[in-house]
Scaffold this motif. Structure first.
Motif, short mmCIF file in Angstrom:
data_model
loop_
_atom_site.label_atom_id
_atom_site.label_comp_id
_atom_site.label_asym_id
_atom_site.label_seq_id
_atom_site.Cartn_x
_atom_site.Cartn_y
_atom_site.Cartn_z
N HIS A 199 14.99 9.48 -60.26
CA HIS A 199 15.86 9.36 -61.42
C HIS A 199 16.22 10.72 -62.04
O HIS A 199 17.07 10.79 -62.91
CB HIS A 199 15.21 8.49 -62.49
N ALA A 200 15.55 11.78 -61.61
CA ALA A 200 15.74 13.11 -62.21
C ALA A 200 16.72 13.93 -61.39
O ALA A 200 17.31 13.46 -60.41
CB ALA A 200 14.39 13.81 -62.31
N LEU A 201 16.93 15.19 -61.81
CA LEU A 201 17.71 16.16 -61.05
C LEU A 201 16.93 17.48 -61.05
O LEU A 201 16.22 17.80 -62.01
CB LEU A 201 19.10 16.37 -61.66
N MET A 202 17.07 18.26 -59.99
CA MET A 202 16.36 19.54 -59.88
C MET A 202 17.25 20.68 -60.36
O MET A 202 18.45 20.69 -60.10
CB MET A 202 15.94 19.77 -58.41
N ARG A 203 16.64 21.62 -61.06
CA ARG A 203 17.31 22.84 -61.48
C ARG A 203 16.53 24.04 -60.95
O ARG A 203 15.30 23.99 -60.84
CB ARG A 203 17.38 22.92 -63.02
N GLU A 204 17.23 25.10 -60.62
CA GLU A 204 16.56 26.30 -60.15
C GLU A 204 15.53 26.77 -61.17
O GLU A 204 15.78 26.80 -62.38
CB GLU A 204 17.58 27.41 -59.90
N HIS A 205 14.36 27.12 -60.69
CA HIS A 205 13.29 27.59 -61.58
C HIS A 205 12.42 28.59 -60.82
O HIS A 205 12.48 28.70 -59.59
CB HIS A 205 12.44 26.41 -62.09
N GLY A 206 11.60 29.30 -61.54
CA GLY A 206 10.80 30.35 -60.95
C GLY A 206 9.43 29.92 -60.48
O GLY A 206 8.66 30.76 -59.98
N ALA A 207 9.12 28.62 -60.62
CA ALA A 207 7.78 28.16 -60.26
C ALA A 207 7.70 27.60 -58.85
O ALA A 207 6.65 27.11 -58.44
CB ALA A 207 7.32 27.10 -61.26
N MET A 208 8.78 27.66 -58.10
CA MET A 208 8.77 27.14 -56.74
C MET A 208 7.89 28.03 -55.85
O MET A 208 8.13 29.24 -55.74
CB MET A 208 10.19 27.06 -56.19
N GLU A 209 6.88 27.44 -55.23
CA GLU A 209 5.99 28.17 -54.34
C GLU A 209 6.68 28.41 -53.01
O GLU A 209 7.01 27.45 -52.30
CB GLU A 209 4.70 27.38 -54.14
N GLN A 210 6.91 29.68 -52.66
CA GLN A 210 7.73 29.99 -51.49
C GLN A 210 6.93 30.31 -50.24
O GLN A 210 7.50 30.61 -49.19
CB GLN A 210 8.64 31.17 -51.82
N ARG A 211 5.62 30.20 -50.30
CA ARG A 211 4.80 30.51 -49.13
C ARG A 211 4.77 29.32 -48.18
O ARG A 211 4.59 28.18 -48.59
CB ARG A 211 3.37 30.84 -49.58
N VAL A 212 4.98 29.59 -46.90
CA VAL A 212 4.91 28.56 -45.88
C VAL A 212 3.73 28.84 -44.96
O VAL A 212 3.31 29.99 -44.78
CB VAL A 212 6.21 28.46 -45.06
N GLU A 213 3.21 27.78 -44.37
CA GLU A 213 2.10 27.88 -43.42
C GLU A 213 2.64 27.53 -42.04
O GLU A 213 3.20 26.44 -41.84
CB GLU A 213 0.98 26.92 -43.83
N LEU A 214 2.48 28.42 -41.10
CA LEU A 214 3.01 28.21 -39.76
C LEU A 214 1.88 27.99 -38.77
O LEU A 214 0.86 28.69 -38.78
CB LEU A 214 3.84 29.42 -39.31
N ARG A 215 2.07 27.00 -37.90
CA ARG A 215 1.21 26.76 -36.76
C ARG A 215 2.10 26.61 -35.54
O ARG A 215 3.32 26.69 -35.65
CB ARG A 215 0.37 25.48 -36.96
#
Length: 666
Positions: free
Chosen positions: A166-182
């Motif tokens: 029901h919500a919408l996303m807005r750009e914010h600075g709390a998005m965790e950008q680290r990815v884990e690769l295998r």
């Protein structure tokens, strides 16, 4: 309901197919929806250009079948040819100030046979994209098949919303950008409050976290709501395809990846949906509706239930009880129906069924008269199939019915549910909208219907009759006698008070009989009298029953369903559209609802001879209502009450499919 455009096999004709031919207009205003059997779903337009905040390729049910979150919104595809060097962007989005119809569009056709499949004409060949949700899991498999004269590189960019539907996303600075690769896997948890997303991929992954901004959802805009959203991407996957038709896969799961090979997972999903087809011994329409019914059965959830509709409707007690006989009993799924009804009974508080389950905190909303009374109607359908002495009915359902019966008689239930002095059922108080006609504009009910609503009194009378019948089978004589007395009083008062001689049709709502108060009678021609007639014919004399059907046929019946108000009424609003307030003002003031056609059919078949014109035309009306689609292969919530009876509201509605299927099966 759309037929397939490919193949001569009989089975193919029941599956939706849209010839797009690279014209965006053919694909932008038709939608599709698929589910995982446990509340999660995927949905968009045929063009995969989202027009609603509820659209997404994986809308996960974090508390199945509830707490639905749009996690994977898009996977944008770019096809790159190496010789000669060229690129084709297949994604289509609406951004501010841009007209997507002016840009290139490569989609040639769309099929849902039975899972969604897109075929794009690019680079002298074709790219087929298939989406299958994993049964019972918050996971999806995307399959990419390139057939062409030259090798290509297929670039896939996942765009994540990671928010409640029901919500919408807005750009914010709390998005965790680290990815884990295998090896062949990527995992990312961009929002701390939500589970991680896991990807299994072929080829390579190139991390390039970024925000893509200001996606616009046109349906939300037209409704006067917020309609812009920002989406986040962790990077891109690159797959090399040689043109031989060998498939490549992208698998995504919430918190974990599904077990098994991707093609095997797709086969399991396809097989499960195909199993709902009753086969060529029945009509094509019955086969289509039988397959459509699968969408709403959340049988794989921890507590099986009915999803009321897509994309925004949830686990609603009233809607689930209305839809249950058509979705389950009419299709022979008796054991599954028991599990669903058991789950609904478990949500009861104070002897009453909640109108819906609140999505955020898990607590039931205020109990509703209509929801509770539909429990009695569902129990009657079960008894007709199982027999009155069935252990499930006697051991689990009758105690719940008895508790509801006692709560209503006491008159201490929410919503002002009470039995009047003359035996009818009254519900609501000023400011309430206690029945299914519960739309509000600026906080006020459009159709308050406070007092004795005709369908609630019929539900009460027939419900008491059903309880007396089941109690008698159990040897509970005292309870059977009390329920029988309540039934007789309700039917007698119904005969005495609901008929309007001026309209030759029943009143829609009447007031209680109270000394010193002026009586109120609403003579509006609404379909609730048809509901009452289908539910309890004993409330009508034969003459009044026939007159009710004739008037309903004249003023309410349309090729899309029954209108909620006769066009002759000054309050009639046949067009359903505009902003939220305008739509809600018309919601029950003239719109046509397909599910009501099921009750009209039962009433007509129960009252009129088989050769009567009103009975003879029923199959044609049912087929006409089923053919009016918003989502391919499904039946919408409602339609405008005026020509051309454009379908609208919820694109896929459980009781619309259930009641048309039930009516079709007779």
């Amino acid at each position: 309901m759309s037929g397939s455009g490919g193949g001569a096999a009989a089975a193919a004709s029941i599956w939706p197919h849209v010839d797009v031919r690279r014209e965006l207009g053919r694909a932008l205003f038709r939608e599709w929806v698929a589910s995982n059997g446990a509340g999660a779903y995927a949905s968009s337009t045929v063009a995969c250009m989202h027009t609603r905040r509820y659209h997404g390729l994986l809308v996960a049910a974090l508390e199945p079948p509830r707490a639905r979150h749009v996690v994977l919104s898009h996977v944008d595809v770019t096809v790159k040819s190496l010789a000669p060097r060229a690129a084709w962007d297949l994604a289509t989005h609406q951004f501010p100030g841009l007209n997507p119809e002016r840009g290139p569009f490569y989609l040639d056709r769309f099929d849902q046979d039975p899972v969604p499949r897109w075929t794009y004409a690019v680079a002298g060949g074709e790219l087929e994209v298939l989406l299958a949700l994993v049964r019972g899991e918050n996971a999806a498999v995307l399959r990419y098949t390139w057939r062409g004269p030259h090798p290509v590189v297929i670039t896939l960019r996942p765009l994540l919303a990671m928010r409640h539907m029901h919500a919408l996303m807005r750009e914010h600075g709390a998005m965790e950008q680290r990815v884990e690769l295998r090896a062949g896997e990527m995992r990312v948890r961009p929002m701390k409050g939500l589970p991680r997303l896991c990807f299994r991929y072929e080829g390579t992954f190139v991390g390039s976290p970024d925000w893509w901004r200001r996606f616009e959802y046109l349906v939300e805009r037209d409704r006067g709501l917020e309609f812009q959203e920002d989406l986040w991407t962790p990077g891109v996957f690159e797959i090399r395809a040689d043109g031989s038709g060998a498939p490549s896969f992208l698998v995504v799961g919430v918190d974990k990846l599904p077990e098994g090979k991707p093609e095997e997972i797709i086969t399991q999903t396809v097989t499960a949906i195909q199993a709902e087809d009753p086969g060529p011994t029945v009509s094509t329409l019955e086969r289509k509706l039988s397959v459509a019914a699968e969408l709403y059965r959340a049988d794989l959830a921890p507590v099986p239930s009915v999803v009321a509709g897509y994309p925004w409707a949830e686990h609603w007690g009233r809607d689930g009880l209305i839809a249950l006989p058509g979705l389950y009993l009419a299709t022979g799924k008796v054991e599954e129906a028991k599990r669903v009804l058991r789950g609904i009974v478990a949500t009861m508080e104070g002897g009453l069924v909640p109108g819906r389950r609140a999505d955020e905190d898990g607590r039931p909303d205020t109990a509703m008269a209509g929801a509770t009374l539909w429990l009695f109607e569902a129990a009657r359908s079960f008894a007709d199939v199982l027999g009155d002495a069935d252990p499930f009915l006697q051991g689990e359902v009758v105690p719940a019915m008895t508790a509801a019966f006692e709560a209503i008689l006491r008159g201490d239930a929410p919503n002002g549910i009470r039995v009047t002095a003359d035996g009818l059922l009254a519900a609501g108080k000023p400011g309430d909208a206690p029945t299914w006609m519960n739309a509000r504009v600026h906080g006020q009910p459009v159709t308050p219907r406070v007092g004795c609503a005709i369908e609630l009194s019929a539900l009460w009378a027939r419900g008491c009759h059903t309880l007396a019948r089941l109690a008698h089978a159990a040897g509970a004589g005292a309870l059977a006698d009390r329920a029988d007395i309540a039934c007789r009083r309700a039917r007698a008062a119904f005969h005495a008070r609901f008929w309007c001689d001026q309209t030759s049709y029943p009143y829609d709502v009447i007031s209680e009989v109270k000394e010193g108060e002026e009586a109120f009678q609403d003579a509006a021609i609404r379909p609730n009298a048809v509901l009452a007639l289908a539910i309890d014919p004993a409330c009508f004399s034969p003459e009044r029953a026939r007159a009710t059907l004739r008037r309903a046929r004249e003023e309410l019946v349309t090729p899309a369903g029954l209108r909620t108000l006769a066009p002759s009424d000054t309050a009639y609003k046949g067009y359903y559209g505009g902003n939220v307030a305008e739509r809600d003002a018309a919601y029950h003031q003239g719109t046509a609802w397909p599910w009501l056609l099921g009750f009209y059919a039962r009433a007509a078949r129960g009252v009129l001879p088989a050769e009567d014109s009103l009975v003879v035309e029923l199959p044609e009306l049912i087929a006409s209502a089923a053919e009016r689609e918003v989502a391919v292969g499904q039946v919408a919530e409602l339609a405008s009450g005026d020509m051309p009876y454009t379908p609208n509201g919820g694109p896929a509605q459980a009781f619309s499919v259930a009641e048309l299927l039930r009516a079709l099966k007779g």
